[in-house]
Motif scaffolding. Structure first.
Motif, PDB file in Angstrom:
ATOM      1  N   GLU A  10       0.894  -1.222  -0.062  1.00  0.00           N
ATOM      2  CA  GLU A  10      -0.034  -0.113  -0.039  1.00  0.00           C
ATOM      3  C   GLU A  10       0.867   1.365  -0.057  1.00  0.00           C
ATOM      4  OE1 GLU A  10      -3.799  -0.265   2.446  1.00  0.00           O
ATOM      5  OE2 GLU A  10      -2.612  -1.733   3.578  1.00  0.00           O
ATOM      6  N   LEU A  11       0.603   2.081  -1.011  1.00  0.00           N
ATOM      7  CA  LEU A  11       1.209   3.506  -0.997  1.00  0.00           C
ATOM      8  C   LEU A  11       0.335   4.564  -0.442  1.00  0.00           C
ATOM      9  CD1 LEU A  11       2.649   1.630  -3.201  1.00  0.00           C
ATOM     10  CD2 LEU A  11       3.986   3.443  -3.430  1.00  0.00           C
ATOM     11  N   GLU A  12       0.633   5.426   0.160  1.00  0.00           N
ATOM     12  CA  GLU A  12      -0.259   6.474   0.635  1.00  0.00           C
ATOM     13  C   GLU A  12       0.165   7.842   0.389  1.00  0.00           C
ATOM     14  OE1 GLU A  12      -1.919   5.795   4.439  1.00  0.00           O
ATOM     15  OE2 GLU A  12      -2.407   3.968   4.117  1.00  0.00           O
ATOM     16  N   HIS A  13      -0.222   8.431  -0.467  1.00  0.00           N
ATOM     17  CA  HIS A  13       0.048   9.912  -0.742  1.00  0.00           C
ATOM     18  C   HIS A  13       1.611  10.057  -0.850  1.00  0.00           C
ATOM     19  CE1 HIS A  13      -3.830  10.988  -0.041  1.00  0.00           C
ATOM     20  NE2 HIS A  13      -4.057  10.433   1.357  1.00  0.00           N
ATOM     21  N   VAL A  14       2.333   9.391  -1.552  1.00  0.00           N
ATOM     22  CA  VAL A  14       3.725   9.272  -1.932  1.00  0.00           C
ATOM     23  C   VAL A  14       4.101  10.397  -2.945  1.00  0.00           C
ATOM     24  CG1 VAL A  14       5.818   7.973  -2.738  1.00  0.00           C
ATOM     25  CG2 VAL A  14       4.014   6.916  -1.027  1.00  0.00           C
ATOM     26  N   SER A  15       5.043  11.281  -2.488  1.00  0.00           N
ATOM     27  CA  SER A  15       5.526  12.203  -3.496  1.00  0.00           C
ATOM     28  C   SER A  15       7.174  12.279  -3.363  1.00  0.00           C
ATOM     29  CB  SER A  15       4.934  13.794  -3.167  1.00  0.00           C
ATOM     30  OG  SER A  15       3.459  13.751  -3.250  1.00  0.00           O
ATOM     31  N   ARG A  16       7.759  12.744  -4.509  1.00  0.00           N
ATOM     32  CA  ARG A  16       9.123  13.121  -4.527  1.00  0.00           C
ATOM     33  C   ARG A  16       9.530  14.210  -5.164  1.00  0.00           C
ATOM     34  NH1 ARG A  16      13.623  13.834  -3.122  1.00  0.00           N
ATOM     35  NH2 ARG A  16      15.420  12.100  -3.153  1.00  0.00           N
ATOM     36  N   HIS A  17      10.285  15.126  -4.876  1.00  0.00           N
ATOM     37  CA  HIS A  17      10.611  16.274  -5.511  1.00  0.00           C
ATOM     38  C   HIS A  17      12.112  16.344  -5.735  1.00  0.00           C
ATOM     39  CE1 HIS A  17       6.539  17.698  -4.403  1.00  0.00           C
ATOM     40  NE2 HIS A  17       6.657  18.525  -5.254  1.00  0.00           N
ATOM     41  N   PHE A  18      12.610  16.653  -6.920  1.00  0.00           N
ATOM     42  CA  PHE A  18      14.127  16.822  -7.187  1.00  0.00           C
ATOM     43  C   PHE A  18      14.237  18.372  -7.540  1.00  0.00           C
ATOM     44  CE2 PHE A  18      14.023  12.199  -7.953  1.00  0.00           C
ATOM     45  CZ  PHE A  18      14.905  11.871  -7.018  1.00  0.00           C
ATOM     46  N   ASP A  19      14.941  18.947  -6.750  1.00  0.00           N
ATOM     47  CA  ASP A  19      15.198  20.631  -7.212  1.00  0.00           C
ATOM     48  C   ASP A  19      14.064  21.284  -7.451  1.00  0.00           C
ATOM     49  OD1 ASP A  19      18.146  20.002  -7.071  1.00  0.00           O
ATOM     50  OD2 ASP A  19      18.038  19.394  -9.104  1.00  0.00           O
ATOM     51  N   GLY A  20      13.092  20.982  -6.492  1.00  0.00           N
ATOM     52  CA  GLY A  20      11.799  21.777  -6.637  1.00  0.00           C
ATOM     53  C   GLY A  20      10.650  21.139  -7.961  1.00  0.00           C
ATOM     54  N   ARG A  21      11.224  20.223  -8.539  1.00  0.00           N
ATOM     55  CA  ARG A  21      10.296  19.636  -9.643  1.00  0.00           C
ATOM     56  C   ARG A  21       9.646  18.262  -9.012  1.00  0.00           C
ATOM     57  NH1 ARG A  21      10.545  15.945 -13.748  1.00  0.00           N
ATOM     58  NH2 ARG A  21      12.717  15.611 -13.441  1.00  0.00           N
ATOM     59  N   ALA A  22       8.313  18.253  -9.303  1.00  0.00           N
ATOM     60  CA  ALA A  22       7.644  17.050  -8.717  1.00  0.00           C
ATOM     61  C   ALA A  22       7.933  15.746  -9.606  1.00  0.00           C
ATOM     62  CB  ALA A  22       6.404  17.286  -8.617  1.00  0.00           C
ATOM     63  N   VAL A  23       8.773  14.870  -9.460  1.00  0.00           N
ATOM     64  CA  VAL A  23       8.771  13.479  -9.901  1.00  0.00           C
ATOM     65  C   VAL A  23       7.825  12.652  -9.869  1.00  0.00           C
ATOM     66  CG1 VAL A  23      10.510  11.773 -10.600  1.00  0.00           C
ATOM     67  CG2 VAL A  23      11.150  14.124 -10.124  1.00  0.00           C
TER      68      VAL A  23
END
Length: 362
Positions: A10-23
């Motif tokens: 289960e993944l819940e609201h997973v985010s990842r940003h690099f240098d301010g950019r949402a990957v």
């Protein structure tokens, strides 16, 4: 989202940003046990980043949670290291140790077991995958297909709860790719393995996945079974990514789109008189006896062996339609024909904003 006892991951609201950019942007996903899930999308859409985050090689932004078999491995103040997640990872280039034999490659992840247990586990996984005859060989002496099977065996030897595979068939030639892919899927299903496979190839995802997760710009565009995602795409992007489409604009009137080549019903909530878009699969078009369909002209033909790809011009459309036919039809370029449509292969959407058009045309 509460913990689902029927889910393995289960993944819940997973985010990842690099240098301010949402990957990755607010990914929530539930994967049941024993399924093969394909993360599908263009290069740069975030699918490989998501795979690394699931494995623990990379960390998501604060705020998201990941649970494996009900146990939180990522959450507020919690991060379980990769080696403690019961996850196997099969790399795109296989990453076999060139100085170790196949048997020693398989043993590498089993150093926590006693010697006899290691030997038994290696023998068991080698037999299941059919590489017993390769155990004394070294990676440089193996074919591409053999290396792929050894990499699969090494990933499965520690008996992971989840196997992650990043473009596992992309390094193989086309003919061998299909054979090895089929054998790999048969092995995973026979062993009941929960696997997540990253691919950019929609045909591969349709052939392999129990669940397809189509990603776009760091988000999930659509998730569903292969049949659902192909037959019922949620957007023009999804329809065109899963296979070629002809775009025909029409007017929305009383629950259907009226186009120059036909009227097609759809479950859309649009005001009458607004523009809508019909995405028509090439296989939705077929030639019928003269006078029984739409008048058209053949403008080009390409023979591909199992089918012909035919360009058809219909008045008053500005662009030709593409048609795929598995039946060889004796018609010449420039000849007039009659065309009929199979409405089951027509998907209707509200007219796209410009940004979507540019995205799907790129």
């Amino acid at each position: 989202m509460s913990t689902n006892p029927a889910s393995l991951l289960e993944l819940e609201h997973v985010s990842r940003h690099f240098d301010g950019r949402a990957v990755l942007n607010d990914i929530s996903l539930t994967i049941p046990p024993g399924m093969i899930t394909c993360l599908l999308g263009q290069s740069g859409c975030g699918k490989s980043t998501l795979l690394r985050i699931i494995s623990g090689v990379d960390r998501p932004d604060p705020g998201g949670r990941i649970l494996i078999d009900g146990t939180e491995v990522v959450g507020p103040g919690r991060f379980v290291e990769p080696e403690d997640r019961q996850i196997g990872f099969m790399f795109q280039d296989y990453a076999l140790f060139p100085h170790l034999s196949v048997a020693d490659n398989l043993t590498f992840g089993l150093r926590h077991l006693p010697r006899a247990a290691r030997r038994e586990r290696v023998g068991d996984v080698a037999e299941r995958i059919g590489i017993e005859h390769l155990l004394d060989r070294y990676p440089h002496s193996l074919s591409g297909g053999e290396q792929q099977r050894v990499a699969l065996a090494r990933a499965l030897a520690p008996q992971p709860a989840i196997l992650l595979m990043d473009e596992p068939f992309s390094n193989l030639d086309q003919g061998l790719r299909e054979k090895v892919r089929r054998e790999t899927v048969e092995t995973l299903r026979r062993m009941g393995t929960t696997a997540i496979i990253v691919t950019h190839d929609p045909q591969e995802a349709l052939a392999v996945g129990d669940l397809i997760v189509l990603m776009r710009d760091g988000r999930i565009e659509q998730a569903g079974s292969p049949i659902d995602i192909y037959d019922c795409p949620c957007s023009v992007y999804a329809a065109e990514f899963m296979g070629p489409c002809n775009r025909v604009t029409g007017i929305w009137t009383e629950g259907r789109i009226e186009t120059p080549i036909g009227t097609f019903p759809a479950n859309l909530d649009l005001p009458d008189g607004t523009l809508a878009l019909a995405c028509i699969r090439p296989q939705a078009l077929s030639i019928c006896p003269d006078g029984q369909g739409i008048s058209a002209r053949v403008i080009d033909k390409t023979f591909t062996g199992e089918s012909e790809q035919i360009g058809i011009m219909i008045h008053p459309l500005a662009q030709p339609l593409r048609m795929h036919s598995h039946v060889r039809i004796p018609m010449a370029v420039g000849e007039k024909v009659s065309l009929q449509l199979n409405g089951a292969q027509v998907h209707v959407f509200s007219e796209q904003p410009l940004a979507d058009k540019l995205d799907t045309d790129s």
